[in-house]
Design a protein around this motif. Structure first.
Motif, PDB file in Angstrom:
ATOM      1  N   THR A  41      70.417   5.413 -43.494  1.00  0.00           N
ATOM      2  CA  THR A  41      69.618   5.801 -42.330  1.00  0.00           C
ATOM      3  C   THR A  41      68.730   6.991 -42.698  1.00  0.00           C
ATOM      4  O   THR A  41      69.151   7.890 -43.445  1.00  0.00           O
ATOM      5  CB  THR A  41      70.516   6.192 -41.134  1.00  0.00           C
ATOM      6  OG1 THR A  41      71.327   7.301 -41.513  1.00  0.00           O
ATOM      7  CG2 THR A  41      71.409   5.040 -40.706  1.00  0.00           C
ATOM      8  N   LEU A  42      67.537   6.979 -42.156  1.00  0.00           N
ATOM      9  CA  LEU A  42      66.612   8.081 -42.429  1.00  0.00           C
ATOM     10  C   LEU A  42      67.159   9.400 -41.902  1.00  0.00           C
ATOM     11  O   LEU A  42      66.904  10.456 -42.469  1.00  0.00           O
ATOM     12  CB  LEU A  42      65.252   7.783 -41.783  1.00  0.00           C
ATOM     13  CG  LEU A  42      64.379   6.767 -42.528  1.00  0.00           C
ATOM     14  CD1 LEU A  42      63.131   6.452 -41.711  1.00  0.00           C
ATOM     15  CD2 LEU A  42      63.982   7.288 -43.902  1.00  0.00           C
ATOM     16  N   GLU A  93      64.382   7.635 -36.537  1.00  0.00           N
ATOM     17  CA  GLU A  93      64.967   6.291 -36.542  1.00  0.00           C
ATOM     18  C   GLU A  93      64.581   5.568 -37.828  1.00  0.00           C
ATOM     19  O   GLU A  93      63.614   5.928 -38.491  1.00  0.00           O
ATOM     20  CB  GLU A  93      64.451   5.484 -35.338  1.00  0.00           C
ATOM     21  CG  GLU A  93      64.758   6.103 -33.976  1.00  0.00           C
ATOM     22  CD  GLU A  93      66.224   6.031 -33.579  1.00  0.00           C
ATOM     23  OE1 GLU A  93      66.998   5.378 -34.292  1.00  0.00           O
ATOM     24  OE2 GLU A  93      66.599   6.659 -32.562  1.00  0.00           O
ATOM     25  N   GLY A  94      65.329   4.560 -38.167  1.00  0.00           N
ATOM     26  CA  GLY A  94      64.964   3.710 -39.293  1.00  0.00           C
ATOM     27  C   GLY A  94      65.907   3.861 -40.483  1.00  0.00           C
ATOM     28  O   GLY A  94      66.756   4.751 -40.514  1.00  0.00           O
ATOM     29  N   THR A  95      65.757   2.941 -41.420  1.00  0.00           N
ATOM     30  CA  THR A  95      66.593   2.965 -42.620  1.00  0.00           C
ATOM     31  C   THR A  95      65.737   2.755 -43.864  1.00  0.00           C
ATOM     32  O   THR A  95      64.627   2.233 -43.781  1.00  0.00           O
ATOM     33  CB  THR A  95      67.659   1.842 -42.590  1.00  0.00           C
ATOM     34  OG1 THR A  95      66.987   0.588 -42.415  1.00  0.00           O
ATOM     35  CG2 THR A  95      68.647   2.034 -41.463  1.00  0.00           C
ATOM     36  N   ILE A  96      66.262   3.192 -44.976  1.00  0.00           N
ATOM     37  CA  ILE A  96      65.648   2.848 -46.267  1.00  0.00           C
ATOM     38  C   ILE A  96      66.734   2.172 -47.100  1.00  0.00           C
ATOM     39  O   ILE A  96      67.918   2.297 -46.787  1.00  0.00           O
ATOM     40  CB  ILE A  96      65.109   4.100 -47.010  1.00  0.00           C
ATOM     41  CG1 ILE A  96      66.227   5.170 -47.138  1.00  0.00           C
ATOM     42  CG2 ILE A  96      63.894   4.669 -46.338  1.00  0.00           C
ATOM     43  CD1 ILE A  96      65.882   6.281 -48.089  1.00  0.00           C
ATOM     44  N   SER A 147      72.920  -0.918 -39.456  1.00  0.00           N
ATOM     45  CA  SER A 147      71.985  -0.639 -40.549  1.00  0.00           C
ATOM     46  C   SER A 147      72.177  -1.653 -41.674  1.00  0.00           C
ATOM     47  O   SER A 147      71.269  -1.894 -42.462  1.00  0.00           O
ATOM     48  CB  SER A 147      72.179   0.787 -41.077  1.00  0.00           C
ATOM     49  OG  SER A 147      73.424   0.897 -41.719  1.00  0.00           O
TER      50      SER A 147
END
Lengths: 439, 292
Positions: free
Chosen positions: B139-140, B128-131, A270
């Motif tokens: 991570t979301l 899934e995914g990140t901010i 990440s």
């Protein structure tokens, strides 16, 4: 026990089943054909394995490897006409107490002629006394130097206990040599001289981590982080915060659980640092790639007992995955597969295995095993008489045909296993700079 | 600043998972006076239910969450109907039910092992995914875990404090006989509480498995942490468990960063000892008062 002649397999069946382990299976078949069986009673092989719990991913593969080997051995007439019968006891990924009980049960209740297993989460020498006191052969891949030390302390007692791969002490120096090799060939340039070492609490992980730490300065590296983690661990935030706060050139994770390593990569990716990531053993398992997915690509891993990607190793891997499915791991199953084949050949050469407490007969099997040079899908198993572990190539011998190779692989495509990138002559691909690193 | 955010995110994520696991445990203890040793398996079953059905339905998270909660609730209800209700009025209920639920946990774990094997499956029902927050990637799924915990705990709070249903639960927890005299059907309340706690456990299982992997043993570690939290908060104190879960999550993350990962859990255990010495009834517990 009834007497009977050994069953010689038909030529067609033999050719069909000999497959990738042609040499050893052919030898065994030859021995079976020329021998007169003393009995048709099955040869019981006991396996205490972590079939549940945190390292079950490995335990399942150990069972599969044994099942596949037993099928092949039985297809050519077993061991001098006696079929191999496997008995498993689940050690639940637990420690010495459970492993000792499991081994004792396999010997006393199931009358196991030998224990052939992978590793268990014990101190590395839990079953030694049980097997030694019962006068049987035991073959394990605990990968600990404690095995060598114990056997060396009383070789007369531990004559039948073999570690069929090299001890973990070769990992540390081997890894540093590997990185140096990458640098010497211009394949990797370290962005700084820092190395972060992350280890689990066990002896195996700690010994490897300490070996890296103790020798890092000889390779111009400075240890910027030495972190011990509890297991199992799923939340790597605090550790990654330290890594990100002081970016190292190399991250070496010697904690070896595949699932934990996969979570490390998921969280590392990440916000990755410009670091080479090395993971001990666990990343060699399909479960690692399954959990980490695309985040597994770029990771380097090493093992002193992994499936080679040559004719024998690839043939085995293909057959293994074909039999057990895409989520199976030849690297795990290959260990017990190779060990059981080696045992079968040694037992046949010795005139057959004995039952528990038939020490004289089992000593003959151990003598054959000690002098056997066995080439299987994981490389060459040749036992070092001083400690009764397998010789390591290239750390102990520069002849690849005389030692179990310490192989380095890199995952370059999550859909397939890692590409073997060292040592020569087993390498089949070149190192690729991971996508998260700056060229 | 980066480090502070990372510690906060880790601490809140851990706290949220602990809260989901411990609030259900506290609810059961507060109402029935029983320590549910099978609570970890309720979590595991919720996680496996979402995992199993996702293969057929390609579940999105909200639906997966509902399925996990339904599975947890179902196993909670069945546990009550088939085991707990027969012990409620018997002697040594607290001890007997602990042994019975421990046995149930072993049985359920073996059933899961038989059905799914021990392979560490990854949980497909997740986001899934990140901010990015001040340069730190989050991570979301961590955000989702914290959000789900806050929503569910708030919903439980509303249910217990603002509804007639909640009033019957509180009344039963305070004094079973008195509640029955007031017309509360306490056996039904117990059933409902088991279902409710099971639903929370199912949600916890789904959230935990999204950060770890699925395995029949996955509920063991969260159950241990939930128990520690319940002891620190005061056994049976639902609000205290929620607050302590987040506080201990943040403490654990801070200790792991400042002193090393290996010291996180030992510090939690040390805290339990200190709390038991200083306030045996727990931080939020009250002596001789039935807690909820």
């Amino acid at each position: 026990m009834s007497d009977s002649q050994p069953k010689a397999p038909s030529r067609r069946k033999f050719l069909k089943t000999m497959g990738i382990s042609a040499g050893s299976t052919a030898m065994l078949a030859g021995l079976n054909q020329s021998a007169s069986a003393q009995s048709s009673e099955p040869v019981k092989i006991g396996c205490p394995a972590p079939l549940t719990g945190i390292v079950a991913a490995d335990g399942i593969e150990f069972r599969r490897g044994l099942e596949m080997a037993a099928e092949e051995i039985n297809a050519v007439g077993g061991i001098l006409g006696r079929p191999v019968e496997l008995v498993f006891v689940d050690t639940e990924s637990k420690g010495d107490d459970v492993v000792i009980q499991a081994a004792q049960r396999l010997i006393d209740r199931d009358k196991a002629s030998a224990l052939v297993l992978g590793y268990n989460l014990e101190t590395g020498t839990a079953l030694h006394d049980v097997a030694a006191d019962s006068g049987i052969v035991a073959m394990h891949s605990n990968t600990v130097v404690a095995h060598d030390e114990l056997v060396r302390s009383d070789p007369e007692k531990y004559w039948g206990i073999f570690q069929y791969d090299p001890p973990e002490t070769f990992y540390g120096i081997g890894f540093l040599d590997f990185v140096k090799g990458l640098e010497d060939r211009g394949e990797f340039t370290r962005p700084n001289n820092k190395i972060a070492i992350i280890t689990g609490p066990g002896t195996y992980s700690t010994n490897i981590a300490n070996a890296i730490k103790d020798n890092a300065d000889k390779y111009g590296l400075e240890v910027s982080l030495f972190e011990s983690v509890n297991v199992p661990i799923s939340e790597w935030g605090p550790t990654l915060a330290k890594v990100r706060a002081d970016e190292p050139a190399i991250i070496a994770v010697t904690h070896f659980y595949a699932a934990d390593q996969a979570q490390f990569m998921n969280q590392f990716m990440s916000q990755p640092t410009n670091s080479l990531v090395y993971m001990q053993y666990g990343a060699s398992l399909a479960a690692f790639r399954d959990i980490a997915g695309v985040n597994s690509e770029g990771v380097i891993y090493a093992t002193v007992i992994g499936a080679l990607q040559d004719e024998i190793g690839s043939g085995f891997a293909e057959k293994y995955v074909g039999k057990f499915g895409d989520t199976s791991s030849p690297n795990g199953g290959g260990q017990t597969y190779q060990a059981l084949h080696a045992y079968a050949v040694a037992a046949a050469l010795a005139g057959g295995p004995g039952e528990p407490y038939e020490e004289d007969r089992n000593r003959m099997v151990a003598d054959r095993l000690r002098n056997l040079i066995y080439r299987g899908p994981m490389g060459t198993m040749r036992i070092n008489p001083d400690g009764q572990s397998a010789f390591c190539y290239p750390s102990q011998t520069n002849d690849p045909s005389l030692g179990m190779p310490h192989i380095f692989s890199q995952i370059q495509d999550k859909a397939v296993g890692g590409v073997l990138i060292a040592p020569s002559p087993y390498d089949v691909g070149a190192f690729k700079l991971p996508s998260w690193m700056k060229a | 600043m980066d480090i502070l955010i990372q510690i906060l995110v880790t601490g809140l994520t851990l706290g949220a998972m602990y809260a989901l696991a411990s609030v259900g445990l506290a609810l059961i203890f507060g109402t029935l006076g029983m320590f549910n040793m099978a609570h970890g398996l309720f979590m595991t079953i919720g996680a496996y239910a979402a995992f199993s059905l996702s293969g057929y339905l390609g579940l999105v998270l909200p639906v997966g969450l509902l399925i996990a909660m339904a599975a947890g609730a179902l196993i909670g209800v069945l546990t009550h109907l088939l085991i707990v209700r027969f012990m409620l009025t018997g002697p040594n209920f607290e001890t007997n039910v602990m042994v019975a639920t421990a046995g149930l946990a072993i049985l359920l774990q073996d059933v899961l092992l038989k059905i799914f094997g021990a392979y560490p499956f990854t949980q497909p029902v997740k986001v899934e995914g990140t901010i990015r927050l001040a340069g730190v990637a989050i991570t979301l799924q961590s955000v989702v875990i914290v959000a789900v915990a806050l929503v569910l705990i708030s919903a439980i709070a509303f249910l217990l404090l603002r509804t007639r249903f909640g009033m019957t639960i509180r009344a039963t927890a305070m004094n079973r006989e008195a509640a029955e005299l007031m017309g509360v059907r306490t056996t039904r309340v117990y059933l409902q509480v088991m279902g409710l706690a099971g639903a929370l456990a199912g949600a916890a299982g789904l959230m935990i498995s999204s950060l770890t992997t699925l395995s029949p043993q996955m509920g063991g570690d969260p159950l241990l942490k939930a128990f520690v939290i319940c002891v620190v908060a005061g056994l049976g104190n639902v609000w205290g468990a929620g607050i302590c879960a987040f506080a201990l999550g943040l403490l654990e993350a801070t200790v792991q960063f400042e002193f090393g990962v290996r010291f996180g859990f030992p510090v939690m255990l040390l805290l339990v000892i200190l709390v038991l010495v200083w306030r045996p009834q727990g931080l939020f517990g009250r002596e001789r008062v039935v807690r909820l």
